[in-house]
Design an enzyme around this catalytic site. Structure first.
Site, PDB file in Angstrom:
ATOM      1  N   GLU A 228     -32.432 -21.019  87.734  1.00  0.00           N
ATOM      2  CA  GLU A 228     -31.411 -22.026  87.407  1.00  0.00           C
ATOM      3  C   GLU A 228     -30.089 -21.685  88.082  1.00  0.00           C
ATOM      4  OE1 GLU A 228     -33.410 -20.343  85.486  1.00  0.00           O
ATOM      5  OE2 GLU A 228     -33.585 -21.176  83.467  1.00  0.00           O
TER       6      GLU A 228
ATOM      7  N   CYS B 117     -27.894 -18.348  81.790  1.00  0.00           N
ATOM      8  CA  CYS B 117     -27.994 -19.607  82.551  1.00  0.00           C
ATOM      9  C   CYS B 117     -27.414 -20.777  81.755  1.00  0.00           C
ATOM     10  CB  CYS B 117     -29.440 -19.889  82.934  1.00  0.00           C
ATOM     11  SG  CYS B 117     -30.009 -18.803  84.240  1.00  0.00           S
TER      12      CYS B 117
HETATM   13  N1  THU Z   1     -35.965 -16.105  84.645  1.00  0.00           N
HETATM   14  C1  THU Z   1     -35.483 -17.237  85.200  1.00  0.00           C
HETATM   15  O1  THU Z   1     -35.599 -17.444  86.411  1.00  0.00           O
HETATM   16  N2  THU Z   1     -34.866 -18.161  84.391  1.00  0.00           N
HETATM   17  C2  THU Z   1     -34.649 -17.981  83.059  1.00  0.00           C
HETATM   18  O2  THU Z   1     -33.963 -18.782  82.432  1.00  0.00           O
HETATM   19  C3  THU Z   1     -35.224 -16.821  82.369  1.00  0.00           C
HETATM   20  C4  THU Z   1     -35.867 -15.787  83.229  1.00  0.00           C
HETATM   21  C5  THU Z   1     -36.598 -15.099  85.518  1.00  0.00           C
HETATM   22  C6  THU Z   1     -35.792 -13.867  85.705  1.00  0.00           C
HETATM   23  C7  THU Z   1     -36.847 -12.860  86.018  1.00  0.00           C
HETATM   24  O3  THU Z   1     -37.077 -12.857  87.410  1.00  0.00           O
HETATM   25  C8  THU Z   1     -38.088 -13.357  85.323  1.00  0.00           C
HETATM   26  O4  THU Z   1     -37.823 -14.697  84.962  1.00  0.00           O
HETATM   27  C9  THU Z   1     -38.482 -12.551  84.086  1.00  0.00           C
HETATM   28  O5  THU Z   1     -37.405 -12.385  83.245  1.00  0.00           O
END
Ligand code: THU
Length: 294
Positions: free
Chosen positions: A217, A250
């Site tokens: 995000e 986020c």
């Molecule tokens: N992650 C996201 O890309 N968005 C979120 O809102 C939560 C978590 C990713 C970060 C990390 O690379 C993986 O998910 C595991 O936490």
């Protein structure tokens, strides 16, 4: 659908908006094969020159279209025919439908006259041009009624919330393929829709020093803001096994720009949930700004 846009004049409407309209027209026509077309955005002088050169008419107009195939509503596009093979572009893997030329200053005047947004007028002219490429015409009243009906259906589809959101979810799923997540193995994709129709995508980017990881995000938000776009309408987030509700960080980054943002999450076999950011983060921190969250 592949759309090549030649911008000879400035216009604050992104290619995505025309692409969405072209896809809607294709759906109305029930055409499944990949198609391409070219759109030229010019001024009155530019369109007059093209009109003079190709139609021997020395005047400016709002929209012109030059079909790749001489179709009629009775002989609709059929990829099996030898004619259709003539417009097959093997380099891009699509049937070339033709060229559409629009005079932007004309569209601005007409948008004022009809008292609707320029986006609406430009989309209408584009859709009108595209139905001409499909062989529709408005020489007599009967044909005009049929053409108008098709145009109206495509316009409704292009502006329909469900269609836009479905495309956004699909963009998030595609962005997920780029996830760099060797540590968590959790792939996330995001697609951020701006008020002007532009879509910015993002994926999670992890790092051996775990704390430096950037969520999908925030990747999308930072891409948008760093390109001058910060009026956000909706975000779609896609993961594989579990619902990727945005993390707290986020949510806070999103609330900075769009406290009432629509948030769509998708996972698994096209499971989807939809909500808004003010549901996910009530009373988010707005620093020294006026409180926008009520
Ligand atoms: N992650 C996201 O890309 N968005 C979120 O809102 C939560 C978590 C990713 C970060 C990390 O690379 C993986 O998910 C595991 O936490």
């Amino acid at each position: 659908m592949i759309l090549e846009v030649d911008r000879q004049v400035n216009l604050d409407i992104p290619d995505d908006a025309f692409l969405r309209a072209a896809k809607a027209c294709k759906r109305v026509m029930n055409i499944q094969s990949p198609c391409s077309l070219s759109l030229t955005l010019t001024d009155d002088e530019g369109i007059r020159r093209i009109n003079q050169m190709w139609r021997n008419l020395d005047n400016a107009t709002d929209v012109l279209s030059f079909p790749g195939l001489p179709l009629t509503p009775e002989s609709l596009f059929d990829e099996q025919t030898p004619e259709a093979q003539k417009i097959w572009d093997s380099e891009i893997g699509a049937f070339f439908l033709g060229d559409i030329i629009i005079s932007v200053p004309r569209a601005i005047i007409q948008a004022h006259q009809y008292q609707h947004a320029l986006l609406r007028e430009m989309t209408y002219l584009f859709v009108h041009g595209l139905f001409h490429l499909f062989g529709y015409d408005h020489i007599n009243k009967e044909d005009q009624t049929i053409m108008r009906k098709q145009e109206e259906q495509a316009l409704q589809m292009a502006f329909e919330k469900d269609a836009i959101e479905e495309e956004l979810l699909e963009a998030a799923r595609s962005a997920r393929d780029f996830a760099y997540s060797p540590y968590s193995n959790y792939k996330v994709g995001a697609a951020l829709l701006c008020e002007d129709g532009t879509v910015y995508t993002g994926c999670n980017v992890e790092n051996a020093a775990f704390g430096l990881t950037n969520c999908a995000e925030r990747t999308a938000v930072f891409k948008a803001v760093s390109e001058g776009n910060k009026a956000f309408k909706a975000i779609a987030i896609a993961a594989d096994q579990t619902a990727p509700w945005p993390c707290g960080a986020c949510r806070q980054v999103l609330v900075e720009f769009a406290p009432k943002l629509r948030v769509l999450v998708t996972w698994g076999d096209h499971q989807v949930e939809k909500t808004t950011l003010d549901e996910l983060l009530p009373h988010g921190f707005s620093g020294f700004k006026e409180d926008q969250h009520d």
